[in-house]
Structure formats: structure tokens, C-alpha cells
Design an enzyme around this catalytic site. Structure first.
Site, PDB file in Angstrom:
ATOM      1  N   GLU A 271     -14.642  24.539  -8.493  1.00 15.54           N
ATOM      2  CA  GLU A 271     -13.942  23.402  -7.885  1.00 15.54           C
ATOM      3  C   GLU A 271     -13.575  23.756  -6.450  1.00 15.54           C
ATOM      4  OE1 GLU A 271     -10.536  22.912 -10.408  1.00 15.54           O
ATOM      5  OE2 GLU A 271     -11.731  22.260 -12.121  1.00 15.54           O
ATOM      6  N   LYS A 273     -11.281  24.500  -3.459  1.00 13.44           N
ATOM      7  CA  LYS A 273      -9.892  24.928  -3.354  1.00 13.44           C
ATOM      8  C   LYS A 273      -9.303  24.167  -2.171  1.00 13.44           C
ATOM      9  CE  LYS A 273      -6.944  28.986  -3.088  1.00 13.44           C
ATOM     10  NZ  LYS A 273      -5.914  28.308  -2.323  1.00 13.44           N
ATOM     11  N   ARG A 278       0.872  22.719  -4.633  1.00 17.91           N
ATOM     12  CA  ARG A 278       0.720  22.525  -6.058  1.00 17.91           C
ATOM     13  C   ARG A 278       1.823  21.634  -6.603  1.00 17.91           C
ATOM     14  NH1 ARG A 278      -1.322  27.465  -9.730  1.00 17.91           N
ATOM     15  NH2 ARG A 278      -1.756  26.293 -11.622  1.00 17.91           N
ATOM     16  N   GLU A 323      -3.139  19.522  -7.127  1.00 23.82           N
ATOM     17  CA  GLU A 323      -2.903  19.893  -5.735  1.00 23.82           C
ATOM     18  C   GLU A 323      -2.721  18.586  -4.963  1.00 23.82           C
ATOM     19  OE1 GLU A 323      -2.653  23.019  -4.867  1.00 23.82           O
ATOM     20  OE2 GLU A 323      -3.112  23.185  -2.725  1.00 23.82           O
ATOM     21  N   PHE A 364      -6.274  19.053 -11.439  1.00 22.10           N
ATOM     22  CA  PHE A 364      -7.281  20.004 -11.908  1.00 22.10           C
ATOM     23  C   PHE A 364      -7.016  20.552 -13.307  1.00 22.10           C
ATOM     24  CE2 PHE A 364      -4.481  22.342  -8.947  1.00 22.10           C
ATOM     25  CZ  PHE A 364      -3.974  23.310  -9.801  1.00 22.10           C
ATOM     26  N   ARG A 440      -1.759  35.803 -14.102  1.00 25.10           N
ATOM     27  CA  ARG A 440      -3.101  35.868 -13.535  1.00 25.10           C
ATOM     28  C   ARG A 440      -3.989  36.419 -14.614  1.00 25.10           C
ATOM     29  NH1 ARG A 440      -2.301  35.203  -8.067  1.00 25.10           N
ATOM     30  NH2 ARG A 440      -0.222  35.821  -7.438  1.00 25.10           N
ATOM     31  N   LYS A 446     -10.012  32.739  -7.460  1.00 25.03           N
ATOM     32  CA  LYS A 446     -10.215  32.005  -6.203  1.00 25.03           C
ATOM     33  C   LYS A 446     -11.142  32.829  -5.319  1.00 25.03           C
ATOM     34  CE  LYS A 446      -5.840  33.956  -4.855  1.00 25.03           C
ATOM     35  NZ  LYS A 446      -4.424  33.818  -4.945  1.00 25.03           N
TER      36      LYS A 446
HETATM   37  P1  AMP Z   1      -3.333  30.941  -3.705  1.00 28.59           P
HETATM   38  O1  AMP Z   1      -2.192  30.061  -3.275  1.00 28.59           O
HETATM   39  O2  AMP Z   1      -4.139  31.482  -2.561  1.00 28.59           O
HETATM   40  O3  AMP Z   1      -2.944  31.959  -4.729  1.00 28.59           O
HETATM   41  O4  AMP Z   1      -4.407  29.981  -4.476  1.00 28.59           O
HETATM   42  C1  AMP Z   1      -4.086  29.299  -5.646  1.00 28.59           C
HETATM   43  C2  AMP Z   1      -3.636  27.885  -5.327  1.00 28.59           C
HETATM   44  O5  AMP Z   1      -4.745  27.069  -4.931  1.00 28.59           O
HETATM   45  C3  AMP Z   1      -3.091  27.156  -6.522  1.00 28.59           C
HETATM   46  O6  AMP Z   1      -1.758  27.504  -6.755  1.00 28.59           O
HETATM   47  C4  AMP Z   1      -3.230  25.694  -6.107  1.00 28.59           C
HETATM   48  O7  AMP Z   1      -2.079  25.295  -5.391  1.00 28.59           O
HETATM   49  C5  AMP Z   1      -4.392  25.713  -5.111  1.00 28.59           C
HETATM   50  N1  AMP Z   1      -5.581  24.955  -5.560  1.00 28.59           N
HETATM   51  C6  AMP Z   1      -6.314  24.142  -4.768  1.00 28.59           C
HETATM   52  N2  AMP Z   1      -7.332  23.587  -5.434  1.00 28.59           N
HETATM   53  C7  AMP Z   1      -7.284  24.069  -6.714  1.00 28.59           C
HETATM   54  C8  AMP Z   1      -8.080  23.874  -7.895  1.00 28.59           C
HETATM   55  N3  AMP Z   1      -9.152  23.094  -7.886  1.00 28.59           N
HETATM   56  N4  AMP Z   1      -7.717  24.547  -9.016  1.00 28.59           N
HETATM   57  C9  AMP Z   1      -6.637  25.367  -9.013  1.00 28.59           C
HETATM   58  N5  AMP Z   1      -5.842  25.579  -7.942  1.00 28.59           N
HETATM   59  C10 AMP Z   1      -6.160  24.937  -6.796  1.00 28.59           C
END
Ligand code: AMP
Length: 588
Positions: A271, A273, A278, A323, A364, A440, A446
Site C-alpha cells: 500500500e 505510505k 494516523r 491515515e 487501511f 512491531r 514500511k
Molecule cells: P512511521 O510513522 O514512519 O513509523 O510509519 C508508520 C505510519 O505510516 C503509520 O503509523 C501510519 O500513520 C502511516 N501510514 C501511511 N499509510 C499507511 C498504510 N497504508 N498502512 C499503514 N500505515 C500507514
């Protein structure tokens, strides 16, 4: 329980930096705490008065605490502030001054934990005319009845900086040691500061159960009371509840597409990102509640999102993970998070903000659907339910764009497409993975572009000169190393000087940091580590100048992350080491 018993624990925690020793001391107190005091003790050990997700805050400034000390001791505010400058910690100041207080009451009453808790909590309900005076009266009453050591911790609790640093993991372990020492054969050796456990497997099982209980309630107090009264079986009572936020599932990092497949298996869902924030959305009947990743309640800030859910979600009850992404109302193009971040804290002109800074909700995941928890269902099934449950409407509510593939080339193309669209990268998800709150677990990863920015916390700052005088203009940053903060550099570019420029200004940052100052030392100030920022850089270098052993070359402030991340979420020293190694690999 008497407050001095808790203070004794604080003193022990203050005297050691060793996690196991802290765990042991906390566990001893939890063990002897009765059911009524237990939730209080659990919060107060963390220096808190409310669980994180409650909207209420204590809300007193350091200045007001100075006034309260003045009222309790008769010592002038000027002298108290001079002492504060010298000591750098209002707690020590309170201790010192109460010791030589002028208006000593003849029969100070012994403070109980409950007295202190209720008194401090009471402060947050005082508002309106005359409330400052009533707050002052309540605080000074505490100081008048406190012993010097008690005053030290009351002051620190009031300014929300207990300085004894215990993390969630320590608290969880302390609860286990308190109630399972005999059952699991936990042996703590105070000489060597080490533990042995007879039944490791069972220990890990208990850790998992307690973690689950916490992630579903965000309330160690509740977990501890259930364990005390009914043992592990008590935890069965904890279930996913619509209306109570759960800790969102987190995602590990993958280096690239191949690495992602290794973690999540084949085929996998990919998907985009998206760069928004969130949102956890709870719906029950006509009631919709919305929480951020940190579980702050933002329902009233996003009334249109509640309308989208009411209009397009086909279910009596559900919990969605999404998101929220800002878009330009003219061009309909997505905007970076920064553009909509101001909506999260906004308290007035909500409708106008919604029009000016609209968001599209990209859903999502789904954790609950029509009375049933979906936490233990595989992602494949959750997505299928999601497709049934949410009707899609562009610019309002849509499902995250997804492909399912086992072909690395196709996934790579999807990833590049996402970067070209200006997105952050992609998420890869295990189709059979369950929804594991708060961890996690590796059911999703990601993938971001190389040399991703770091999320770091500001631990100190310096006042600027010339054009920037009066503002804090350079910021000392830290990453975390098993809960300890390690400095990694100093950033001063990337913030704006003029108020009409887009982005965060020095003035705003100064406003955020000033109330957090713990040690003013001339131009240099130490601050409570709360402001998390995203920092870009050219390179990571080894360095002896900072306690992490690394430094960032050309660091640049990218954006504030305070609405989504706390100091518990910042990048770790391990991340920094990994990036350093990766960059060396790339340079070869
Ligand atoms: P990070 O903040 O770098 O740890 O990345 C994870 C965050 O990406 C999640 O907490 C979501 O806020 C965001 N996110 C964006 N798109 C998605 C998606 N398709 N699935 C899950 N998380 C997503």
C-alpha cells in the site's frame, strides 16, 4: 498509604540508573499496595495524574509553583527564582526552602498518597475567575503539610518532571515481579543486580498477556488491579471495546522490497505510505470517536470525519485504522502532513479550518465490525470486511490503494510510483497477519527512501543572537538508547524567521520549549524531552562530541512530530547505527 512511602521509593529510584534495580524497588511497593491506592500509585510512579489518552492535564506552570512555594514559606519569589537558577530543579528548591521555611505549621498532618493525588488532580478542574488563587491555595496547602523530601517530589510532579525516568517496560516488569515472583521462580540478586527466572517460557507468556492487557486499555492501573484480585484470569475480562482507544499496531522497517518479502512472506499486500496522520476511528450507533496515534481524543477537531463515517461506513459499530491526509481544496492534490497539522490542536473556528484544510481519510485496517473483534482475523479477511464496510468517496473516505503480489518487480514499480507521487514509500503487509495492538510484530513493514529522516527529541537549546535574539535558535537533539537519551547533534536550519513564511518559526518553537525549561544556564537551557522533530541530514558521522558517538552532517529541521510521537517513539541508537552501516555500504 502514606505519601512518604511513595517518596521513599522515588528516592531509591533517583539513586540508581539500573533498570533492574528500579524494577525491583517498584515491584516491592506495588506488592504491598492495596486495591484502592493501586491505580494511583501506578500513575504517580510515572509522575502522572492521568493516563496519556485522557484530555485533562494538570496545567500549572513552573511560575505558579514558585508562587505556591512563596505562599507556603514566606520566602520571596525573587529569592526562590534565584535558587531555582542555581539548582536548576524546582524540586530541589522546594526541598531546600521547605526545610528552612518561615511559616512552619505546628502540627503538619501526614500526607497520604490519596491526599496528594486528589489535591493535584483537583487543580485541573479549577477554571474561571479566581481559579489561580484557588490553585495557589491548594498547592501551598500541600507544601505546608509536606516534609522537605515530600515537597521535592510534589514540586516535580506539579511541573510534570519527576526526573526518575521509568519506562513502560520497567513498569510492566515491576507488575509481574510484584505478583508472580513465587509462581515463576523469579530470583533477584540485589548484590549483582541480576535476575534469574526458573520458568522463562511461562514468564514470556505472562509478559505477553500483560502487554495485551495494556495495549487494549492503555491503563496499567486497571491491569494491576485485575491481577491483584483475580490473577491472570482477571485479564480475560479485558476485551477490545468500541470507544476505548487501543495502541495502534506498529510497523518495522525494511531495507527494500526483497527485505520486505522476507519479513511479511509472499504474496504480500503493498500500500502507499501516505504522509498524513494516523486516526483511529470508533463508531457505535451515532457516536463517533477519533483518536490520534498517541490516543489523544480529537473528535471535536474533525467533525467532517465523523460525518464521513456516518455517511459511508455500513455498520452499527466498527473501529478503523486510517491515515488522514490533507489535500489542496483547489487542485485536490495531497499535501504534506505539515499543512494540516494545526488542525489537531485547534479548539475554535473548527468548521472554517475543515474547509481550508480538508482531509481525506485513507482507511487501511479494521479492528472491530458489528459487535465482533477482528484482532485475531488475518489481514486478508480484515481487508475483505473493510471493502464491504466502507463505501468509498474521493476526498472524503477511501481505502488505502493496495496491490497484492509476489513479484518483486511489480512491487518495486508500485514503490517507485508512490515516490513519484510524492508519497513517503510503501507499506508491505502479511496477508495472514493478525492485528497486534501496540507492537512491531512484523506483520507489516514500511519501506522508505534511503537515508530517511530521523525522529529525534530536543533535550536542550540555545538562545540566538542578532536577528534571532530572544528566540531559542539552536536545538540539541537526542536519540534513545534503551530508554536513555543520547545526544546526536544540533540543528538550527530549517526553521523560519518570519511569521508569514510557511513552516515552523523560531518564535513558535521558542514558545513550545519555554515551558519545558528545566535548567536555565544563561544562553543555554536544558528542556524536558518532549518535543519530537523530524530531522533530515546529508550523512551520519562518527563523533566524540556527542554521547551517542555519532553526529549528523548538515542536519535540517523538517517538521514537528509532537502530535504523533512522544519520546518513546523516537529513533534509537540502533537505527542510527544501522543507517550509518547502510550509508557506508552505499558509499563503497
Ligand atoms: P512511521 O510513522 O514512519 O513509523 O510509519 C508508520 C505510519 O505510516 C503509520 O503509523 C501510519 O500513520 C502511516 N501510514 C501511511 N499509510 C499507511 C498504510 N497504508 N498502512 C499503514 N500505515 C500507514
Amino acid at each position: 498509604m502514606l505519601y512518604k512511602t511513595l517518596v521513599l521509593l522515588y528516592e531509591k529510584l533517583d539513586s540508581t540508573s539500573k533498570r533492574l534495580e528500579k524494577t525491583y524497588h517498584i515491584s516491592q511497593l506495588i506488592r504491598e499496595t492495596g486495591k484502592d491506592d493501586l491505580p494511583l500509585i501506578i500513575l504517580m510512579v510515572q509522575g502522572k495524574m492521568y493516563p496519556e489518552w485522557e484530555e485533562t492535564k494538570i496545567g500549572v506552570s513552573s511560575k505558579l509553583v514558585v508562587k505556591a512555594i512563596n505562599k507556603a514559606t514566606g520566602i520571596s519569589e525573587k529569592d526562590i527564582e534565584a535558587e531555582w537558577k542555581k539548582q536548576g530543579d524546582l524540586g530541589l528548591v522546594a526541598e531546600h526552602l521547605i526545610k528552612k521555611k518561615k511559616q512552619s505549621s505546628l502540627f503538619p498532618k501526614s500526607l497520604s498518597v490519596k491526599n496528594v493525588f486528589e489535591n493535584i488532580r483537583g487543580l485541573s478542574s479549577l477554571g474561571g475567575k479566581g481559579s489561580v488563587d484557588r490553585k495557589l491555595a491548594a498547592m501551598s496547602e500541600l507544601f505546608i503539610n509536606a516534609t522537605p523530601k515530600e515537597a521535592k517530589y510534589i514540586a516535580r510532579t506539579l511541573v510534570d518532571n519527576l526526573r526518575i525516568g521509568i519506562g513502560k517496560g520497567t513498569l510492566r516488569d515491576a507488575i509481574i515481579w510484584a505478583y508472580f515472583t513465587e509462581k515463576l521462580g523469579i530470583k533477584y540478586d540485589p548484590e549483582k543486580i541480576s535476575i534469574e527466572v526458573d520458568d522463562r517460557e511461562k514468564y514470556n507468556e505472562v509478559v505477553e498477556l500483560i502487554r495485551r492487557g495494556y495495549d487494549l486499555t492503555n491503563d496499567f492501573g486497571k491491569v494491576a488491579v485485575l491481577l491483584k484480585e483475580r490473577g491472570l484470569r482477571g485479564l480475560d475480562e479485558i476485551e477490545l471495546k468500541v470507544g476505548t482507544p487501543i495502541n495502534p499496531m506498529l510497523y518495522q522497517k525494511a531495507e527494500d522490497i526483497d527485505d520486505a518479502f522476507k519479513t511479511v512472506g509472499k504474496p504480500a499486500a503493498f500500500e502507499y505510505k501516505l504522509d498524513g496522520f494516523r486516526m483511529q476511528i470508533h463508531k457505535k450507533g451515532r457516536q463517533v470517536n477519533i483518536y490520534t496515534r498517541r490516543l489523544e481524543n480529537v473528535t471535536s477537531q474533525f467533525p467532517e470525519v465523523a460525518d464521513f463515517v456516518m455517511g459511508f461506513a455500513k455498520a452499527e459499530s466498527l473501529i478503523l485504522d486510517a491515515e488522514a491526509v490533507g489535500y489542496d481544496p483547489e487542485t485536490k492534490k495531497y499535501l504534506p502532513f505539515q499543512a494540516i497539522s494545526q488542525r489537531i490542536k485547534r479548539k475554535y473556528d473548527i468548521d472554517e479550518m475543515a474547509e481550508k484544510f480538508p482531509v481525506e481519510v485513507n482507511v487501511f485496517d479494521i479492528m472491530h465490525y458489528d459487535g465482533k473483534s477482528l484482532l485475531d482475523e488475518p489481514f486478508r479477511k480484515r481487508r475483505a470486511i473493510l471493502e464491504k464496510a466502507v463505501l468509498q468517496k474521493q476526498q472524503k473516505i477511501v481505502l488505502a490503494k493496495q496491490i497484492i503480489t509476489e513479484d518483486a518487480e511489480k512491487a518495486q514499480k508500485f514503490y517507485e510510483e508512490s515516490l513519484k507521487m510524492g508519497e513517503e514509500g510503501v507499506m508491505a503487509k502479511n496477508l495472514e497477519g493478525i492485528y497486534k495492538p501496540g507492537s512491531r510484530a512484523g506483520y507489516g513493514v514500511k519501506i522508505k527512501s534511503i537515508l530517511e529522516p530521523l525522529d529525534l527529541v530536543i533535550v536542550a537549546a540555545e538562545y540566538g543572537e542578532g536577528k534571532r535574539s530572544g528566540w531559542l535558535s539552536s536545538f540539541i537533539l537526542a536519540c534513545s538508547d534503551n530508554g536513555e537519551l543520547k545526544e546526536i547533534g544540533k540543528v538550527s536550519t530549517g526553521l523560519k524567521e518570519l511569521d508569514n513564511e510557511e513552516g515552523t518559526t523560531f518564535r513558535e518553537m521558542t514558545g513550545l520549549l519555554k515551558p519545558l525549561i528545566t535548567e536555565p544556564r544563561g544562553k543555554y537551557v536544558k528542556v524536558r524531552p518532549e518535543i519530537v522533530i523530524e530531522v533530515g541530514y546529508e550523512e551520519i558521522q562518527k563523533s566524540v562530541n556527542y554521547s551517542s558517538g555519532y553526529a549528523l552532517r548538515f542536519p535540517r529541521f523538517l517538521r514537528l512530530r509532537t502530535d504523533e510521537k512522544t519520546v518513546d517513539d523516537i529513533n534509537t541508537l540502533e537505527d542510527v547505527e544501522r543507517l550509518y552501516q547502510k550509508q557506508r555500504g552505499r558509499d563503497k
